[in-house]
Design an enzyme around this catalytic site. Sequence first.
Site, mmCIF file in Angstrom:
data_model
loop_
_atom_site.group_PDB
_atom_site.id
_atom_site.type_symbol
_atom_site.label_atom_id
_atom_site.label_comp_id
_atom_site.label_asym_id
_atom_site.label_seq_id
_atom_site.Cartn_x
_atom_site.Cartn_y
_atom_site.Cartn_z
ATOM 1 N N ASP A 151 94.320 1.438 -50.499
ATOM 2 C CA ASP A 151 92.912 1.588 -50.867
ATOM 3 C C ASP A 151 91.968 1.712 -49.683
ATOM 4 O O ASP A 151 90.790 1.389 -49.778
ATOM 5 C CB ASP A 151 92.485 0.391 -51.722
ATOM 6 C CG ASP A 151 92.881 -0.945 -51.114
ATOM 7 O OD1 ASP A 151 92.995 -1.018 -49.862
ATOM 8 O OD2 ASP A 151 93.093 -1.907 -51.858
ATOM 9 N N GLU A 189 101.610 1.907 -54.181
ATOM 10 C CA GLU A 189 100.834 0.727 -54.556
ATOM 11 C C GLU A 189 99.619 1.140 -55.398
ATOM 12 O O GLU A 189 98.483 0.765 -55.135
ATOM 13 C CB GLU A 189 100.403 -0.094 -53.342
ATOM 14 C CG GLU A 189 99.987 -1.510 -53.717
ATOM 15 C CD GLU A 189 99.512 -2.327 -52.533
ATOM 16 O OE1 GLU A 189 100.000 -3.457 -52.368
ATOM 17 O OE2 GLU A 189 98.638 -1.851 -51.775
ATOM 18 N N GLU A 213 87.151 -1.106 -51.267
ATOM 19 C CA GLU A 213 88.515 -0.770 -51.659
ATOM 20 C C GLU A 213 88.676 -0.498 -53.154
ATOM 21 O O GLU A 213 89.475 0.357 -53.553
ATOM 22 C CB GLU A 213 89.472 -1.896 -51.225
ATOM 23 C CG GLU A 213 89.694 -1.990 -49.730
ATOM 24 C CD GLU A 213 88.641 -2.810 -49.001
ATOM 25 O OE1 GLU A 213 88.769 -2.972 -47.766
ATOM 26 O OE2 GLU A 213 87.678 -3.282 -49.654
ATOM 27 N N HIS A 239 89.361 -11.738 -43.447
ATOM 28 C CA HIS A 239 88.724 -10.574 -42.836
ATOM 29 C C HIS A 239 87.904 -9.748 -43.819
ATOM 30 O O HIS A 239 87.295 -8.762 -43.445
ATOM 31 C CB HIS A 239 89.786 -9.654 -42.227
ATOM 32 C CG HIS A 239 90.628 -8.964 -43.275
ATOM 33 N ND1 HIS A 239 91.700 -9.569 -43.867
ATOM 34 C CD2 HIS A 239 90.525 -7.739 -43.824
ATOM 35 C CE1 HIS A 239 92.233 -8.742 -44.744
ATOM 36 N NE2 HIS A 239 91.537 -7.620 -44.745
ATOM 37 N N ARG A 263 85.251 -7.872 -46.037
ATOM 38 C CA ARG A 263 83.826 -7.604 -45.845
ATOM 39 C C ARG A 263 82.961 -8.430 -46.789
ATOM 40 O O ARG A 263 81.888 -8.894 -46.420
ATOM 41 C CB ARG A 263 83.533 -6.114 -46.071
ATOM 42 C CG ARG A 263 84.006 -5.187 -44.975
ATOM 43 C CD ARG A 263 83.510 -3.773 -45.251
ATOM 44 N NE ARG A 263 83.957 -2.825 -44.246
ATOM 45 C CZ ARG A 263 85.072 -2.112 -44.330
ATOM 46 N NH1 ARG A 263 85.855 -2.254 -45.387
ATOM 47 N NH2 ARG A 263 85.405 -1.262 -43.380
ATOM 48 N N HIS A 283 90.878 -12.295 -36.894
ATOM 49 C CA HIS A 283 90.676 -10.850 -36.980
ATOM 50 C C HIS A 283 89.726 -10.392 -35.880
ATOM 51 O O HIS A 283 88.834 -11.129 -35.447
ATOM 52 C CB HIS A 283 90.111 -10.492 -38.358
ATOM 53 C CG HIS A 283 90.241 -9.055 -38.729
ATOM 54 N ND1 HIS A 283 89.335 -8.095 -38.350
ATOM 55 C CD2 HIS A 283 91.189 -8.404 -39.446
ATOM 56 C CE1 HIS A 283 89.707 -6.925 -38.822
ATOM 57 N NE2 HIS A 283 90.825 -7.076 -39.498
#
Length: 375
Positions: free
Chosen positions: A99, A121, A135, A216, A218, A248
């Site tokens: 994604d 996936e 995503e 990590h 957003r 990260h």
Amino acid sequence: MQRAIKTLTIFGTRPEAIKLFPLLHTLGGDGRFASRVCVSAQHRAMLDQVLEIASIAPDHDLDVMKPDQSLDQLTATLLVELGRVMDAESPDWVIVQGDTATAMVGALSAYYRKIPVCHVEAGLRSGNIHHPWPEEVNRKIIGTIAALNCAPTETAAAALRRENVNPSRVYVTGNTVIDALHWITGRIERDPSLAAGLADIEARFKGKRIIGITTHRRENFGEGMENIASAIRRLAQRNDVALIFPVHLNPNVRKVMNNRLAGLDNVAMIEPLDYPHFAHLLRLSTLILTDSGGVQEEAPALGKPVLVMRSTTERPEGVEAGTAKLVGTEANAIVAEAERLLDDVVAYGEMARSHNPFGDGHAAQRIADLLAGAN
């Protein structure tokens, strides 16, 4: 003699590389295919680590990342550059995974050229277009385009069918991340030096139970990240645990964690780990705190309970199976659930022994066979 099927596999991040290298190994060793590889290098350093350990040499390396690049700038650059690669290669199939922006734009570029897309996936859905962002929308776009949707589970396949994706384009293959994990753990068993870089930390924390941490996302930047840091500080007050945290590279993560966690004796904030060392960290850990998607699949394969620091997950199978639990980003909830697993042997055992629903390690071969049959 039948012409080999030409595949162009496109990816740009470390998670994509991990989940695609088993398929690339399979395609590369199968005479039915002529396999070509294009990387965007959306994650440069972390991507290169996986390419090296998996012995993947890209045929095209776009190296698109720039400091402070916006999503629109990244998307526009990818669309132009991936289009040039496809025009040069003229593949029979374009393969994308997951994604990311690279995957979404790769599928869109292929669609513009009427090249069929295989989505590895496929079908993961949170039901909220802002969690995870961006995503959720990326993968919905790919699902609309893909001619072959390789869903990791029946739940993912059902999500695609609910969106009116033709059932003849949807197959349950298992998740290639389990193929990758079996491969890398086998490599480490044969050559322990591949993961020897954690030896000093192991010695430092000998006798303590390890909590592995990754974060990590957003949508957790800002208040969510501050809350996660608070939870880690509170767990670090326990004398019986140690927390290993590969931090990260994103400054939205690093700034918060460096400000809040520096100097704590039983918290090891370390640089991001290459794949062998990360797999070894999973094996060392008693439990995992994460907002990552892939870790929700990997850790249960090694019998490690996962507390998911998000409000939603596109991998509900883990929650339903009991291998993972959503805890959000409130510090009190994270600490309470972590301490429950640390202090309640029965609760821990129920999660650790739950069946991993994400695959048996043979997904890559199933996908290759589907590609061969579909051509």
